[in-house]
Scaffold this motif. Structure first.
Motif: not given
Length: 430
Positions: A338-340, A293-311, A325-329
């Protein structure tokens, strides 16, 4: 939940559910499926631990994980594949989508997961160039007492019987102390962490971090302070390794790309560091991570990747506020940098960023009485986490998930119905 019960099950290596609500945890433990899942996981971990303890996990025999661990993993993969091939998703309008097809086009596919990960790494590197930040590649490993086997294949005389889980727990606890100290100093590195096993299955971490030039030395001092708190001969040399990445000699992406490939599928490498086939090594590493049950990859800092995927689910023809609109684009174009920037920059705390994931319980309607209730309980009566519905921007909710899908066996649509030509990503109607 009584302390006695916790102690009794701890004897068998089982921890109670980590629910904040004791009642929810207790209800889960009345479900036989919860116990079956835990016992299967425990069995797989025992297999791997035994192989490791008797010296069958090393570069001289089977690297990274035991032979039985790989066989158990393969069997589970076959069961997963069978489930995907024999299951469809159906919504209230009778639209049906193949689960296997969905898996081919989302993050379940290693190629897609690899591509997204590399986009985010390149994006962070671009952000670091915009801010004038420095890139560091850091490797953290555990004290020698966690390592079962020496590189020669001989038993490590300092090994104290620690399991893979013990080693990962130690690294996580030290990193938590490091992050807390860095926060107090106002240092907020960003980047990615990759967890992989040594040849004998002992976990170690690779981190690609970016930070301001004036923070490089204090960052390194804090990391070494906590990682070397358990001192022994050689710890200064081996416990922490830090490399400053010189952009004139190579990109930060180049430093971490081989580790990403090695831990996903090995397709872009011929051999690993021990000259063993990379594809075979990737399978063994994946089996190791799933078993423990080891999470191999993890982001440290920065905005949410969940937001990125939903956009990326939002359609461009729908009207949005300029900032959204800028974030979605940016997300739609696969431009993480550009998303960050659109989310408020690299240093803005998550709670102050432009967008956040929005979760809400589904409603259940009683067809007989018309009564509406919330679908907020699991099958055993515990409180469930609200499902993701979209995004929130201040007081505005943007729904990205308008359909509710239910898994059904293949061919379970009513008889004598016609399936027309597939449409909309392979969807068809019963």
């Amino acid at each position: 939940m009584t302390r006695n019960l916790v102690k009794q099950i701890a004897v068998y290596g089982i921890s109670p559910p980590d629910d904040k609500d004791p009642l929810s945890a207790a209800l889960k433990m009345t479900d036989k499926n919860w116990w079956i899942g835990r016992l299967k996981q425990l069995q797989a971990q025992y297999h791997d631990t035994i192989s490791r303890d008797i010296g069958l996990v090393s570069k001289k025999v089977d690297s990274y994980s035991g032979h039985n661990t790989v066989l158990i993993h393969r069997a589970q993969q076959e069961r997963n594949k069978d489930y995907l091939l024999n299951t469809e998703l159906q919504n209230s309008n009778g639209k049906v989508i193949s689960l296997a097809e969905i898996a081919e086009h989302n993050l379940s596919n290693p190629d897609i997961r690899n591509a997204e990960f590399m986009v985010r790494i390149k994006g962070f590197e671009h952000v670091s160039q915009i801010y004038g930040h420095t890139a560091l590649f850091i490797t953290l490993t555990t004290p020698s007492r966690f390592h079962r086997t020496l590189s020669s294949g001989a038993k490590n005389p300092k090994f104290d019987g620690s399991t893979v889980a013990d080693g990962q727990k130690w690294l996580k606890s030290q990193w938590a102390l490091i992050r807390a100290k860095l926060h107090r100093k106002g240092i907020s590195p960003y980047g990615f962490r990759i967890v992989e096993p040594h040849h004998d299955g002992t976990p170690h971490w690779h981190m690609l971090l970016f930070t301001a030039p004036e923070h490089v030395k204090p960052l390194n001092r804090v990391i070494r302070q906590y990682m070397l708190s358990e001192h022994e001969r050689g710890s200064e040399k081996y416990r922490v390794k830090t490399e400053l990445i010189d952009p004139t000699k190579g990109s930060a992406v180049g430093y971490i790309a081989k580790y990403v490939s090695k831990n996903l599928d090995g397709k872009h490498l011929d051999t690993d560091l021990d000259d063993k086939p990379a594809i075979e090594s990737a399978e063994r590493i994946t089996a190791w991570a799933r078993t423990w049950n080891i999470r191999q990859f993890q982001q440290i800092g920065g905005p949410s990747v969940t937001v990125w995927r939903e956009l990326r689910k939002l359609k461009p023809e729908v009207e949005h506020a300029d900032a959204l609109a800028q974030a979605r684009t940016a997300a739609d174009a696969g431009d993480w940098a550009a998303f960050v920037i659109a989310m408020g920059g690299i240093d803005l705390p998550r709670k102050e960023q432009l967008l956040a994931p929005y979760r809400e319980y589904n409603e259940l309607v009683d067809t007989n009485t018309g009564e509406i209730t919330l679908d907020d309980l699991t099958r055993h009566g515990a409180k469930k986490v609200p499902p993701l519905k979209g995004l929130r921007m201040a007081d505005v909710v943007i729904v990205t998930r308008t359909e509710r899908w239910t898994p059904v066996p293949v061919g379970s649509c009513a008889r004598n119905t016609v399936r027309p030509e597939p449409y909309e990503h392979g969807a068809a109607r019963c």
